[in-house]
Design a protein around this motif. Structure first.
Motif, PDB file in Angstrom:
ATOM      1  N   MET A 152       0.767  -1.349   0.034  1.00 24.82           N
ATOM      2  CA  MET A 152       0.043  -0.011   0.118  1.00 24.82           C
ATOM      3  C   MET A 152       0.831   1.357  -0.058  1.00 24.82           C
ATOM      4  SD  MET A 152      -2.981  -1.391  -0.109  1.00 24.82           S
ATOM      5  CE  MET A 152      -2.253  -2.927  -0.785  1.00 24.82           C
ATOM      6  N   LYS A 172       2.553   1.987  -3.456  1.00 21.96           N
ATOM      7  CA  LYS A 172       1.538   2.441  -4.495  1.00 21.96           C
ATOM      8  C   LYS A 172       1.372   3.910  -4.200  1.00 21.96           C
ATOM      9  CE  LYS A 172      -2.925   1.672  -6.574  1.00 21.96           C
ATOM     10  NZ  LYS A 172      -3.748   0.553  -6.980  1.00 21.96           N
ATOM     11  N   SER A 195      -5.674  -4.379   0.458  1.00 20.86           N
ATOM     12  CA  SER A 195      -6.090  -3.657  -0.759  1.00 20.86           C
ATOM     13  C   SER A 195      -7.688  -3.399  -0.720  1.00 20.86           C
ATOM     14  CB  SER A 195      -5.497  -4.312  -2.226  1.00 20.86           C
ATOM     15  OG  SER A 195      -6.125  -3.483  -3.257  1.00 20.86           O
ATOM     16  N   ASP A 231     -11.962  -2.192  -3.239  1.00 17.92           N
ATOM     17  CA  ASP A 231     -12.120  -2.684  -4.841  1.00 17.92           C
ATOM     18  C   ASP A 231     -13.449  -3.557  -5.224  1.00 17.92           C
ATOM     19  OD1 ASP A 231      -9.405  -1.913  -5.244  1.00 17.92           O
ATOM     20  OD2 ASP A 231      -8.525  -3.731  -4.563  1.00 17.92           O
TER      21      ASP A 231
END
Length: 195
Positions: free
Chosen positions: A55, A58, A125, A131
């Protein structure tokens, strides 16, 4: 910074706190006592910190991309905070993964690490980026089936790669106890003599 907004939501903050507490408990409580016997302790530290590392990477990657486009993101403290966390978590992962590889068989460490790391990264995530909020049940089930298939394939590949060898792969996981072996050998020889 959009990633900072996602990282500062309650769900991800709770996940991060749980991971940090779990890692600290594993490092200070379980590693000294059980680290040499149970590889899940070393791999757990690597996988938990790895989920946060992904994370953070990213976030730093997005910051770098925006900086190269002319929107300097390194003037914000959040970018530096993510960068520091990525460095700390990478060093923790390297340290404990090396300890796991030095202590246990690589053929056993690799699949366990892959499964734990992948599972926890997907969980992190899901929590951070949400998501699955805009997906149908069919899409979610399909992704889960693909994930289970990959994990099963990884397990089977590592479990069956040494099937032709005469040695059992389970002996790698369990420490040998010479007292038990010598007693078993003595009992077997007594039975042979008595017969």
């Amino acid at each position: 910074m959009d990633v900072w907004h996602l990282a500062s939501e309650a769900g991800f903050i709770i996940y991060t706190c749980v991971v940090v507490v779990a890692v600290l408990v594993l490092i200070f409580r379980f590693v000294p006592k059980y680290g040499q016997r149970y590889m899940v302790i070393y791999i757990g530290i690597c996988s938990l910190t790895g989920s946060l590392t992904v994370m953070g990477v990213k976030a730093v990657g997005i910051a770098l991309k925006l900086t190269f486009e002319g929107k300097n993101q390194f003037k914000y403290y959040q970018t530096w905070l993510f960068t520091v966390f990525v460095i700390i978590f990478c060093l923790l992962q390297l340290n404990y993964l090396n300890k796991a590889l030095d202590t246990f068989n690589t053929a056993v460490v690799s699949p366990v690490y892959y499964v734990m790391f992948t599972t926890l990264t997907i969980l992190a995530s899901m929590i951070m980026f949400k998501d699955w909020d805009h997906q149908t049940a069919t899409q979610i089930i399909t992704e889960l089936c693909g994930f289970v298939t990959i994990l099963s394939g990884t397990f089977l590949l590592h479990k069956t790669k040494d099937m032709g060898n005469s040695q059992s792969t389970n002996a790698i996981l369990l420490p040998k106890n010479k007292d038990i072996e010598s007693k078993a050998t003595n009992e077997n020889s007594k039975e042979i003599i008595e017969v």
